[in-house]
Design an enzyme around this catalytic site. Structure first.
Site, PDB file in Angstrom:
ATOM      1  N   GLU A  40      -1.859  -5.529  -3.520  1.00  0.00           N
ATOM      2  CA  GLU A  40      -0.936  -4.771  -2.673  1.00  0.00           C
ATOM      3  C   GLU A  40       0.100  -5.689  -2.035  1.00  0.00           C
ATOM      4  O   GLU A  40       1.275  -5.313  -1.908  1.00  0.00           O
ATOM      5  CB  GLU A  40      -1.715  -4.011  -1.599  1.00  0.00           C
ATOM      6  N   ASP A  80       0.830  -1.203   0.000  1.00  0.00           N
ATOM      7  CA  ASP A  80       0.000   0.000   0.000  1.00  0.00           C
ATOM      8  C   ASP A  80       0.867   1.256   0.000  1.00  0.00           C
ATOM      9  O   ASP A  80       0.598   2.227  -0.730  1.00  0.00           O
ATOM     10  CB  ASP A  80      -0.923  -0.014   1.219  1.00  0.00           C
TER      11      ASP A  80
END
Length: 247
Positions: A138, A66
């Site tokens: 992610e 992220d």
């Protein structure tokens, strides 16, 4: 007397599930090699981990990915839009790295077929859930960062998200996809669509799923923390499908 077959769990179950799929296509789509142990971890959803002896799952890698994704996209937008104010490029980034944006990328590389899921998630079509697809994307970026460093991970981000980044604009980030779909259908003299929405989970953490139908045909499906967002995503998927048919 036959003995009941013992269920494989723990690291043996993990290895068995991982080895059941050929990951060469996934790595080719990513354009980078990932060590086996890191790739296994990146693809292990918590549902599989919990059902097989509390194995490590991909949430820590997701946390790293992220951060890498956010920085890579933010820096590229900063370069592409030198005259745009912070508020605009911030909205662009939020749209690109949203759950829906990440899930789109995951579908482009067919990520769902590689995710290790528990039986419960498999029964509820976990491989197609936006949230699981986004989180695993992610996690893969986090694994690439851990093995190859930021520059390689950044390049993977810019390759995967090239189209979304280059076509980002502050206008349209909060586009009303239901209205856009309605206008597109009117232009084609098609009947209006219908939405069916369901929800699952505890009251404090509901997940809504909306399906949009044109007659008896499913045109789009979306998830969200409320009915409005789920229907907006379903409408967006339906609009894109209509555009693909016209192309």
């Amino acid at each position: 007397m036959s003995r009941k077959k013992t269920r494989v769990t723990g690291v043996d179950a993990l290895a068995e599930a991982f080895d059941a799929v050929n990951h060469a296509d996934l790595l080719e789509r990513l354009g980078v090699d990932i060590d086996r142990d890191l790739l296994v971890l990146a693809l292990t959803h918590r549902s599989f981990a919990n059902e097989n002896g509390m194995l490590p799952n991909n949430e820590r890698l997701e946390f790293l990915g992220d951060a890498v994704l956010g920085l890579a996209v933010a820096n590229r937008l900063y370069e592409l839009y030198p005259s745009s104010p912070e508020s605009d490029i911030s909205k662009m980034r939020a749209s690109i790295v949203s759950r829906y944006g990440l899930a789109d990328i995951a579908r482009e590389i067919n990520l769902g077929e590689f995710i290790l899921l528990g039986k419960g998630e498999l029964l509820t079509e976990g491989r197609s859930k936006d949230s699981i697809l986004a989180d695993t994307t992610e996690a893969l970026l986090g694994a690439i960062f851990r093995q190859h460093g930021y520059e390689v991970a950044r390049d993977v981000v810019l390759t995967l998200f090239h189209h979304k980044i280059n076509h980002a604009s502050a206008k349209g980030i909060h586009q009303d996809w239901k209205t856009t779909l309605q206008e597109e259908l009117a232009q084609r003299k098609k009947p209006m669509v219908e939405y069916q929405t369901t929800s699952v989970g505890p009251d404090h953490d509901l997940l809504f799923t909306a399906v949009v139908y044109l007659g008896d045909v499913e045109m789009g499906r979306g998830e969200g923390p409320n009915k409005k967002l789920a229907e907006q995503e379903a409408a967006r998927q339906a609009f894109l499908k209509l555009r693909e048919k016209r192309a």
